[in-house]
Design an enzyme around this catalytic site. Structure first.
Site, PDB file in Angstrom:
ATOM      1  N   SER A   1      37.706  79.616  51.026  1.00 29.05           N
ATOM      2  CA  SER A   1      38.453  78.435  51.457  1.00 29.05           C
ATOM      3  C   SER A   1      39.393  77.954  50.363  1.00 29.05           C
ATOM      4  O   SER A   1      40.253  77.117  50.614  1.00 29.05           O
ATOM      5  CB  SER A   1      37.482  77.305  51.827  1.00 29.05           C
ATOM      6  OG  SER A   1      36.752  76.889  50.674  1.00 29.05           O
TER       7      SER A   1
ATOM      8  N   HIS B   1      31.918  83.803  38.325  1.00 30.25           N
ATOM      9  CA  HIS B   1      30.810  82.849  38.238  1.00 30.25           C
ATOM     10  C   HIS B   1      29.482  83.490  37.856  1.00 30.25           C
ATOM     11  O   HIS B   1      28.441  82.867  37.979  1.00 30.25           O
ATOM     12  CB  HIS B   1      30.682  82.088  39.558  1.00 30.25           C
ATOM     13  CG  HIS B   1      31.903  81.307  39.918  1.00 30.25           C
ATOM     14  ND1 HIS B   1      32.256  81.001  41.216  1.00 30.25           N
ATOM     15  CD2 HIS B   1      32.876  80.788  39.118  1.00 30.25           C
ATOM     16  CE1 HIS B   1      33.386  80.315  41.207  1.00 30.25           C
ATOM     17  NE2 HIS B   1      33.776  80.178  39.953  1.00 30.25           N
TER      18      HIS B   1
END
EC number: 2.3.1.286
Length: 284
Positions: free
Chosen positions: A223, A122
């Site tokens: 997660s 990212h």
């Protein structure tokens, strides 16, 4: 620490010792450096939705609001330092145990701890790119320019967000000035992937190459809610690799994990591949 957890950590220690491990890290790895995660135990209950690429490029007011919040947030991100988890990953790489490091984080803390050739899916908040001419500059330079352009900007953040900006009342934005690219007067943007923006294909390709050559995929502090990271777990399972996850709280990778450790990363990671008996360290 209970015996089941000790056994899990010892099992992971054995896998790591075999080498060929690819680390996939998420925001949960950086919480002990003072950067909140998105959805885990330290995640902030943010009031604003994360910035999207479409909004940033299409709405000058939203862009000004973002830069004001990010300018304040950089005071935390820019001063953050690697924690024991980042240092453990760098040590494993130095020991030759890692086949590669992939991170979803944009804080640069893996590299600050000494890790090399990290695939930053990212991007990195420490870089700024021009959307018009492509010029790439350092964030420190931009911060100097924003400070000079806004000498009377004295707003105070009410909360920090994982993506580098802060919670800030709109009233505090009055008069905040955004600066343009020095090379072409174009629009500046952090060199990170916003929601609604595609991760560059070369980064994805390199990450898949690392997974293809691995024995074990080790997920740290993620997660795996978004497909950007979860796809590498799915690829690992398809290729018959072992998948281990160390994370606080719920993870969508649980159905695919051969080993799932729900424990503080700062406790577990430094004791792996340390050359000392893991049971004694964690139990004592």
């Amino acid at each position: 620490m209970d015996l089941e957890l000790l056994d899990q950590v010892a099992r992971l220690d054995g896998w790591l010792g075999e080498g060929g491990v690819v680390v996939l890290s998420g925001a949960g790895l950086s919480t002990e450096s003072g950067i909140p995660d998105y959805r885990g135990p330290s995640g902030s209950a943010r009031r604003n939705t994360p910035m999207t690429y479409q909004t940033f490029t299409g709405d000058p007011l939203a862009r000004r609001r973002y830069w004001a919040r990010s300018h304040l947030g950089w005071h935390t991100i820019g001063l953050a330092r690697p924690n024991d988890g980042h240092r453990a990953v760098a040590r494993w790489q130095e020991q030759g145990l890692l086949h590669g490091v992939i991170t979803q984080n944009v804080d640069g803390l893996h590299q600050a701890a000494g890790a090399r050739s990290v695939v930053e899916l990212h991007g990195n908040l420490a870089r700024v790119t021009c959307l018009d001419c492509g010029d790439l500059t350092g964030r420190a330079e931009l911060e100097q320019r924003l400070t000079a352009a806004n000498p009377d900007f004295t707003a105070t953040a009410s909360a920090m967000n994982a993506d580098g900006d802060v919670e800030l009342d709109d009233a505090a934005l009055d008069g905040f000035a955004v600066v343009d690219c020095r090379a072409c007067a174009g629009t500046l943007k952090p060199d990170v992937v916003y929601f609604g923006e595609t991760v560059p294909a070369d980064r994805v390709s390199r990450a898949f190459e690392l997974v293809a050559g691995a024995r074990t995929l080790l997920v740290l502090g993620s997660s795996l809610t978004v497909m950007s990271g979860r796809r590498f777990v799915l690829r690992a399972v398809k290729q018959g690799l072992r998948v281990a996850i160390v994370n606080r709280g719920v993870t969508r990778g649980e159905p695919y994990a051969d080993l799932l450790i729900d424990a503080p990363l700062g406790v577990v990671l430094p004791n792996l591949a340390s050359g000392t008996d893991t049971y004694r360290l964690l139990a004592g």
